[in-house]
Design a protein around this motif. Structure first.
Motif, PDB file in Angstrom:
ATOM      1  N   ALA A   1      -7.206  -3.496   0.522  1.00  0.00           N
ATOM      2  CA  ALA A   1      -7.981  -2.424  -0.119  1.00  0.00           C
ATOM      3  C   ALA A   1      -7.370  -2.051  -1.464  1.00  0.00           C
ATOM      4  N   TRP A   2      -6.021  -1.990  -1.511  1.00  0.00           N
ATOM      5  CA  TRP A   2      -5.364  -1.624  -2.767  1.00  0.00           C
ATOM      6  C   TRP A   2      -5.566  -2.707  -3.829  1.00  0.00           C
ATOM      7  N   VAL A   3      -5.401  -3.968  -3.443  1.00  0.00           N
ATOM      8  CA  VAL A   3      -5.583  -5.068  -4.404  1.00  0.00           C
ATOM      9  C   VAL A   3      -7.011  -5.069  -4.943  1.00  0.00           C
TER      10      VAL A   3
ATOM     11  N   ALA B   1       0.840  -1.211   0.000  1.00  0.00           N
ATOM     12  CA  ALA B   1       0.000   0.000   0.000  1.00  0.00           C
ATOM     13  C   ALA B   1       0.868   1.252   0.000  1.00  0.00           C
ATOM     14  N   GLN B   2       1.975   1.211   0.748  1.00  0.00           N
ATOM     15  CA  GLN B   2       2.898   2.350   0.789  1.00  0.00           C
ATOM     16  C   GLN B   2       3.652   2.467  -0.538  1.00  0.00           C
ATOM     17  N   GLN B   3       4.097   1.318  -1.081  1.00  0.00           N
ATOM     18  CA  GLN B   3       4.826   1.335  -2.363  1.00  0.00           C
ATOM     19  C   GLN B   3       3.947   1.920  -3.472  1.00  0.00           C
ATOM     20  N   ALA B   4       2.649   1.595  -3.437  1.00  0.00           N
ATOM     21  CA  ALA B   4       1.748   2.030  -4.497  1.00  0.00           C
ATOM     22  C   ALA B   4       1.526   3.539  -4.500  1.00  0.00           C
ATOM     23  N   LYS B   5       1.900   4.213  -3.401  1.00  0.00           N
ATOM     24  CA  LYS B   5       1.777   5.675  -3.347  1.00  0.00           C
ATOM     25  C   LYS B   5       2.961   6.368  -4.011  1.00  0.00           C
TER      26      LYS B   5
ATOM     27  N   ASP C   1      -3.096  -2.295  10.140  1.00  0.00           N
ATOM     28  CA  ASP C   1      -3.393  -1.215   9.184  1.00  0.00           C
ATOM     29  C   ASP C   1      -2.772  -1.499   7.818  1.00  0.00           C
ATOM     30  N   ALA C   2      -1.518  -1.995   7.817  1.00  0.00           N
ATOM     31  CA  ALA C   2      -0.843  -2.294   6.549  1.00  0.00           C
ATOM     32  C   ALA C   2      -1.562  -3.420   5.809  1.00  0.00           C
ATOM     33  N   LEU C   3      -2.001  -4.441   6.548  1.00  0.00           N
ATOM     34  CA  LEU C   3      -2.699  -5.566   5.928  1.00  0.00           C
ATOM     35  C   LEU C   3      -4.030  -5.103   5.328  1.00  0.00           C
TER      36      LEU C   3
ATOM     37  N   THR D   1      -7.521  -2.179  -7.311  1.00  0.00           N
ATOM     38  CA  THR D   1      -6.697  -2.231  -8.524  1.00  0.00           C
ATOM     39  C   THR D   1      -7.126  -3.359  -9.456  1.00  0.00           C
ATOM     40  N   ALA D   2      -7.491  -4.507  -8.884  1.00  0.00           N
ATOM     41  CA  ALA D   2      -7.868  -5.667  -9.705  1.00  0.00           C
ATOM     42  C   ALA D   2      -9.153  -6.275  -9.159  1.00  0.00           C
ATOM     43  N   PRO D   3     -10.270  -5.531  -9.252  1.00  0.00           N
ATOM     44  CA  PRO D   3     -11.528  -6.028  -8.676  1.00  0.00           C
ATOM     45  C   PRO D   3     -11.958  -7.346  -9.310  1.00  0.00           C
TER      46      PRO D   3
END
Length: 315
Positions: free
Chosen positions: A169-171, A129-133, A162-164, A174-176
């Motif tokens: 949430a990002w996955v 999630a942090q990398q994707a920012k 929180d990271a998990l 990004t790829a629903p």
């Protein structure tokens, strides 16, 4: 009718756990002869007790598997695997940490001797999630996950709550709709996307050799029986090819992997395959032995739609 060689592509950003996954699969090969093609041969760090011999960029293992460094020409490496004197059962390619695994999958699809089983993409639950920012990484990470048939949210044990949550949430954003699973230490069973036979898949997922590990620290094999559920049937009825193709276009949610050999006409047989989001149906020779049809499906425990599977295949 020569059997096509099943191909699986492993993708994911640097540090997501691709090498750990490959080492796990090599240890758990259990009679399956795999050819593993990698960019960085040294990074694999194969268990010493598995190595039989090393010749240049190729290491032969005691269990019949081999690891080869791709070098500059993936196509040439694939030809060497396809033309091997002793045939392989499956080939696995590790995409580099910054590459698009779908481009590698397309190279494999161009060879008529290969059959794409699927693209598995790992993400680091503690960092993605942090990398994707990061604007320099965002596009690479998104392209990798969008190409996946199965997304593995790995290193869950190292992530804060929180990271998990952020990783999931990002996955999902990004790829629903892409099948996802959460793991520690890349505990993805080989049966999900490898080309094992339907009988092997049913035996391996919940069979001998599984040791409790889910959610714990340690180095044992994952307890696939606790993580995954399998369903199988031996349909007596003829299932027309058109009905199978229609079903494959709309597979019930919860099926991660399905394969089988089914009667599609009075004297016609077909091999059915489904992995992640892609299904295929190909003409096949009749089964040996008792001549029975067979199909096996695998999903996460509690999410496999057994009712829908029975309604279609066990009618």
């Amino acid at each position: 009718m020569k059997k096509r060689l099943p191909l699986t592509v492993i993708g994911g950003f640097l540090g997501a756990g691709k090498t750990t996954l490959l080492n796990r699969w090599l240890r758990e090969a259990n009679g399956l002869r795999m050819a593993v093609l990698v960019n960085d041969f040294g990074a694999l760090n194969i268990d010493a007790d598995l190595i039989a011999a090393t010749h240049g960029d190729t290491t032969a293992l005691t269990n019949g598997c081999v690891c080869c460094q791709i070098g500059d020409d993936l196509g040439r490496a694939l030809v060497a695997v396809i033309e091997a004197t002793t045939p392989f059962d499956a080939v696995v390619i590790e995409a580099s940490g910054v590459s698009d695994p779908w481009r590698i999958a397309q190279i494999g699809m161009a060879a008529p001797e290969l059959s794409l089983e699927g693209v598995v993409v790992l993400v680091d639950a503690s960092a993605v999630a942090q990398q994707a920012k990061d604007p320099l990484l965002a596009d690479t990470l998104a392209r990798q996950v969008k190409s996946a048939d199965l997304v593995v949210v790995n290193k869950a044990d190292l992530a804060t709550a929180d990271a998990l949550a952020g990783a999931w949430a990002w996955v999902e954003a990004t790829a629903p709709g892409t099948p996802c699973m959460e793991t520690t230490e890349s505990a993805v069973p080989l049966e999900l996307l490898s080309g094992v036979t339907q009988a092997d898949a049913a035996a391996h997922v919940c069979g001998p050799g599984c040791h409790a590990h889910h959610g714990q620290h340690g180095h044992g094999a994952p307890d696939h029986g606790a993580l995954f559920q399998t369903w199988n049937a031996q349909p007596d009825a003829v299932i027309p090819a058109e009905a199978l193709r229609a079903w494959l276009r709309d597979v019930p949610p919860g099926v991660l992997r399905l394969k089988g050999l089914l009667r599609t006409g009075e004297s016609d047989w077909s091999q059915v395959q489904f992995a992640g989001r892609h299904g295929s149906l190909r003409k096949a020779l009749p089964p040996v032995g008792d001549g029975r049809a067979g199909v096996v499906a695998i999903g996460l425990r509690g999410q496999l739609p057994e009712g829908a599977l029975k309604a279609f295949f066990a009618r």
